[in-house]
Motif scaffolding. Structure first.
Motif, PDB file in Angstrom:
ATOM      1  N   GLY A 186       0.799  -1.229   0.000  1.00 32.80           N
ATOM      2  CA  GLY A 186       0.000   0.000   0.000  1.00 32.80           C
ATOM      3  C   GLY A 186       0.831   1.278   0.000  1.00 32.80           C
ATOM      4  N   ALA A 187       2.122   1.179  -0.314  1.00 27.39           N
ATOM      5  CA  ALA A 187       2.963   2.389  -0.332  1.00 27.39           C
ATOM      6  C   ALA A 187       2.818   3.090  -1.686  1.00 27.39           C
ATOM      7  N   LYS A 188       2.926   4.411  -1.652  1.00 26.97           N
ATOM      8  CA  LYS A 188       2.708   5.197  -2.880  1.00 26.97           C
ATOM      9  C   LYS A 188       4.048   5.415  -3.592  1.00 26.97           C
ATOM     10  N   ILE A 189       4.082   5.051  -4.858  1.00 25.46           N
ATOM     11  CA  ILE A 189       5.274   5.279  -5.680  1.00 25.46           C
ATOM     12  C   ILE A 189       4.850   6.204  -6.827  1.00 25.46           C
ATOM     13  N   ARG A 190       5.624   7.275  -7.037  1.00 25.32           N
ATOM     14  CA  ARG A 190       5.296   8.245  -8.102  1.00 25.32           C
ATOM     15  C   ARG A 190       6.244   8.015  -9.275  1.00 25.32           C
ATOM     16  N   PHE A 191       5.689   7.761 -10.459  1.00 31.54           N
ATOM     17  CA  PHE A 191       6.517   7.539 -11.646  1.00 31.54           C
ATOM     18  C   PHE A 191       6.557   8.811 -12.485  1.00 31.54           C
ATOM     19  N   VAL A 192       7.761   9.174 -12.938  1.00 34.33           N
ATOM     20  CA  VAL A 192       7.914  10.383 -13.752  1.00 34.33           C
ATOM     21  C   VAL A 192       8.551   9.996 -15.085  1.00 34.33           C
ATOM     22  N   PHE A 193       7.838  10.285 -16.178  1.00 28.38           N
ATOM     23  CA  PHE A 193       8.360   9.961 -17.511  1.00 28.38           C
ATOM     24  C   PHE A 193       9.155  11.163 -18.013  1.00 28.38           C
ATOM     25  N   LEU A 194      10.364  10.922 -18.466  1.00 28.52           N
ATOM     26  CA  LEU A 194      11.288  12.020 -18.789  1.00 28.52           C
ATOM     27  C   LEU A 194      11.861  11.876 -20.195  1.00 28.52           C
ATOM     28  N   ASP A 195      11.773  12.976 -20.958  1.00 26.96           N
ATOM     29  CA  ASP A 195      12.414  13.030 -22.269  1.00 26.96           C
ATOM     30  C   ASP A 195      13.917  13.241 -22.031  1.00 26.96           C
ATOM     31  N   ALA A 196      14.752  12.324 -22.544  1.00 26.03           N
ATOM     32  CA  ALA A 196      16.188  12.376 -22.251  1.00 26.03           C
ATOM     33  C   ALA A 196      16.826  13.659 -22.802  1.00 26.03           C
ATOM     34  N   ASP A 197      16.493  14.027 -24.037  1.00 26.75           N
ATOM     35  CA  ASP A 197      17.121  15.205 -24.646  1.00 26.75           C
ATOM     36  C   ASP A 197      16.676  16.495 -23.952  1.00 26.75           C
ATOM     37  N   GLU A 198      15.356  16.627 -23.756  1.00 25.46           N
ATOM     38  CA  GLU A 198      14.834  17.845 -23.103  1.00 25.46           C
ATOM     39  C   GLU A 198      15.469  18.082 -21.739  1.00 25.46           C
ATOM     40  N   ASN A 199      15.688  16.990 -21.007  1.00 25.86           N
ATOM     41  CA  ASN A 199      16.216  17.107 -19.638  1.00 25.86           C
ATOM     42  C   ASN A 199      17.722  16.876 -19.561  1.00 25.86           C
ATOM     43  N   LYS A 200      18.346  16.701 -20.734  1.00 22.16           N
ATOM     44  CA  LYS A 200      19.805  16.448 -20.814  1.00 22.16           C
ATOM     45  C   LYS A 200      20.226  15.300 -19.898  1.00 22.16           C
ATOM     46  N   LEU A 201      19.521  14.162 -20.050  1.00 21.46           N
ATOM     47  CA  LEU A 201      19.799  13.013 -19.187  1.00 21.46           C
ATOM     48  C   LEU A 201      20.537  11.920 -19.946  1.00 21.46           C
ATOM     49  N   SER A 202      21.497  11.298 -19.286  1.00 23.37           N
ATOM     50  CA  SER A 202      22.187  10.163 -19.897  1.00 23.37           C
ATOM     51  C   SER A 202      22.761   9.309 -18.770  1.00 23.37           C
TER      52      SER A 202
ATOM     53  N   THR B 268       9.634   8.231  -4.210  1.00 20.91           N
ATOM     54  CA  THR B 268       8.764   7.887  -3.083  1.00 20.91           C
ATOM     55  C   THR B 268       9.187   8.646  -1.833  1.00 20.91           C
ATOM     56  N   LYS B 269       8.535   8.341  -0.723  1.00 22.04           N
ATOM     57  CA  LYS B 269       8.827   8.980   0.574  1.00 22.04           C
ATOM     58  C   LYS B 269       8.997   7.895   1.616  1.00 22.04           C
ATOM     59  N   LYS B 270       9.637   8.227   2.719  1.00 21.25           N
ATOM     60  CA  LYS B 270       9.769   7.268   3.823  1.00 21.25           C
ATOM     61  C   LYS B 270       8.373   6.834   4.286  1.00 21.25           C
ATOM     62  N   GLN B 271       8.134   5.546   4.303  1.00 27.82           N
ATOM     63  CA  GLN B 271       6.894   4.989   4.835  1.00 27.82           C
ATOM     64  C   GLN B 271       7.150   3.524   5.098  1.00 27.82           C
ATOM     65  N   ASP B 272       6.244   2.893   5.823  1.00 27.93           N
ATOM     66  CA  ASP B 272       6.428   1.504   6.205  1.00 27.93           C
ATOM     67  C   ASP B 272       6.642   0.629   4.967  1.00 27.93           C
ATOM     68  N   ARG B 273       7.666  -0.206   4.993  1.00 25.00           N
ATOM     69  CA  ARG B 273       7.912  -1.210   3.946  1.00 25.00           C
ATOM     70  C   ARG B 273       8.111  -0.599   2.561  1.00 25.00           C
ATOM     71  N   VAL B 274       8.650   0.616   2.525  1.00 25.71           N
ATOM     72  CA  VAL B 274       8.685   1.319   1.240  1.00 25.71           C
ATOM     73  C   VAL B 274       9.654   0.661   0.240  1.00 25.71           C
ATOM     74  N   ASP B 275      10.759   0.079   0.725  1.00 25.87           N
ATOM     75  CA  ASP B 275      11.731  -0.476  -0.226  1.00 25.87           C
ATOM     76  C   ASP B 275      11.144  -1.665  -0.998  1.00 25.87           C
ATOM     77  N   GLU B 276      10.507  -2.566  -0.248  1.00 22.84           N
ATOM     78  CA  GLU B 276       9.909  -3.740  -0.889  1.00 22.84           C
ATOM     79  C   GLU B 276       8.798  -3.286  -1.850  1.00 22.84           C
ATOM     80  N   ALA B 277       7.992  -2.328  -1.373  1.00 21.55           N
ATOM     81  CA  ALA B 277       6.884  -1.811  -2.190  1.00 21.55           C
ATOM     82  C   ALA B 277       7.417  -1.191  -3.478  1.00 21.55           C
ATOM     83  N   TYR B 278       8.531  -0.479  -3.340  1.00 22.54           N
ATOM     84  CA  TYR B 278       9.141   0.218  -4.475  1.00 22.54           C
ATOM     85  C   TYR B 278       9.585  -0.794  -5.541  1.00 22.54           C
ATOM     86  N   GLY B 279      10.290  -1.840  -5.099  1.00 23.79           N
ATOM     87  CA  GLY B 279      10.751  -2.862  -6.047  1.00 23.79           C
ATOM     88  C   GLY B 279       9.572  -3.529  -6.740  1.00 23.79           C
ATOM     89  N   TYR B 280       8.540  -3.820  -5.949  1.00 23.18           N
ATOM     90  CA  TYR B 280       7.344  -4.505  -6.473  1.00 23.18           C
ATOM     91  C   TYR B 280       6.691  -3.651  -7.568  1.00 23.18           C
TER      92      TYR B 280
END
Ligand SMILES: Cc1cc2nc3c(=O)[nH]c(=O)nc-3n(C[C@H](O)[C@H](O)[C@H](O)COP(=O)(O)O)c2cc1C
Length: 272
Positions: free
Chosen positions: A42-58, A73-85
């Protein structure tokens, strides 16, 4: 989902892309999926889609990528397992839609990705992944990287899975007899940081206890990368069981099973 294991068998980390942005329709479908890529914690994970060129990411391990997804994400109970899932749930959907991915937790200019992801107070961003169509040929650096972490090998069934306690290994035939072979094989094939495969599982009747075997160098102040690996493994297990029509319930009460050094209890699936 038809058979999750078939999908898991065709997945590998992709680090060389065809140089194009993914198809808009596919990306839109994935963005919609990301809204509901929940987890049993039940942990909240926020996904952000990013254009590599616009954001100069590599990233030094990637070539030809035009798009990324970061997971915040943010610190919350069991967040690491939730994040991987949740992250693996999204990336397996991307794979199903024909996109290559690789979870990147280390080899990236972290600050640039964090800033592009607009982190707010208390948020952190353990990992990102490129999203794109795989190039026809792997770059030299990609094949060297795969060799370096022995990415095409996995530990033996008997070294990962046990019955009753950690003294009794579970072999493939016994897993088949228990109708658990496919789900455990889906776990065995899962991706993990530096391919360490930190998951250990003890089967006890209809209970499936997940443990984490710690290695040095994966803990940060905000998260434990290897707990993220366990969340990934739990997703693989649940997805295969669900595709076989079996339902699971999650518990987090540690059983009275003595665990070896550096091995910690995480959670239990009860097969209904
Ligand atoms: C939590 C996590 C972090 C990872 N971090 C990186 C990374 O920083 N750089 C990288 O090239 N691969 C990274 N990987 C990919 C692994 O190296 C890869 O999954 C493993 O070697 C197995 O290969 P496969 O995914 O092709 O089966 C990471 C994987 C996971 C699950």
């Amino acid at each position: 989902m038809s058979n999750f294991l078939d999908l898991a068998k065709t997945r590998r980390s992709v680090r060389t892309f065809d140089g194009n942005m993914p198809d808009k329709q596919i990306l839109d479908e994935l963005k919609e999926y990301a809204e509901n890529a929940g987890n049993p914690f039940g942990a909240k994970i926020r996904f952000v889609f990013l254009d590599a060129d616009e954001n100069k990411l590599s990233s030094p391990v990637l070539s030809g990528e035009k798009c990324y997804v970061s997971a915040v994400t943010k610190k919350q109970d069991r967040v690491d397992e939730a994040y991987g899932y949740s992250f693996e749930k999204l990336l397996m959907k991307a794979h199903e839609l024909g996109l290559g991915t690789v979870i990147i937790g280390g080899t990236m200019p972290r600050e640039k990705f964090e800033s592009a992801s607009n982190l707010t107070e208390g948020e952190f961003m353990p990992c990102v992944s490129p999203l794109g169509v795989s190039a026809k040929k792997m770059s030299v650096k990609e094949s060297l990287m795969r060799k370096g972490v022995k990415a095409d090998t996995r530990m033996k069934f008997e070294d990962l899975f046990f019955v009753g306690d950690f003294d009794n290994s579970l072999d493939e035939q016994s897993a088949k007899d228990k109708d658990l072979y496919n789900a455990l094989e889906a776990v065995r094939l899962a991706p993990s940081a530096v391919n360490k495969q930190p998951w250990r599982i003890v089967i006890d009747g209809n209970k499936v206890h997940f443990y984490e075997k710690h290695d040095k160098g994966f803990l940060t102040p905000d998260y434990d990368l290897q707990k993220i690996d366990i969340g990934i493994a739990m997703f693989h297990f649940e997805a295969q069981m669900n595709s076989e029509g079996k339902n699971l319930e999650l518990f987090t009460d540690a059983p009275a099973i003595a665990a070896p050094n550096q091995v910690d209890y995480i959670a239990t699936y009860v097969i209904e």
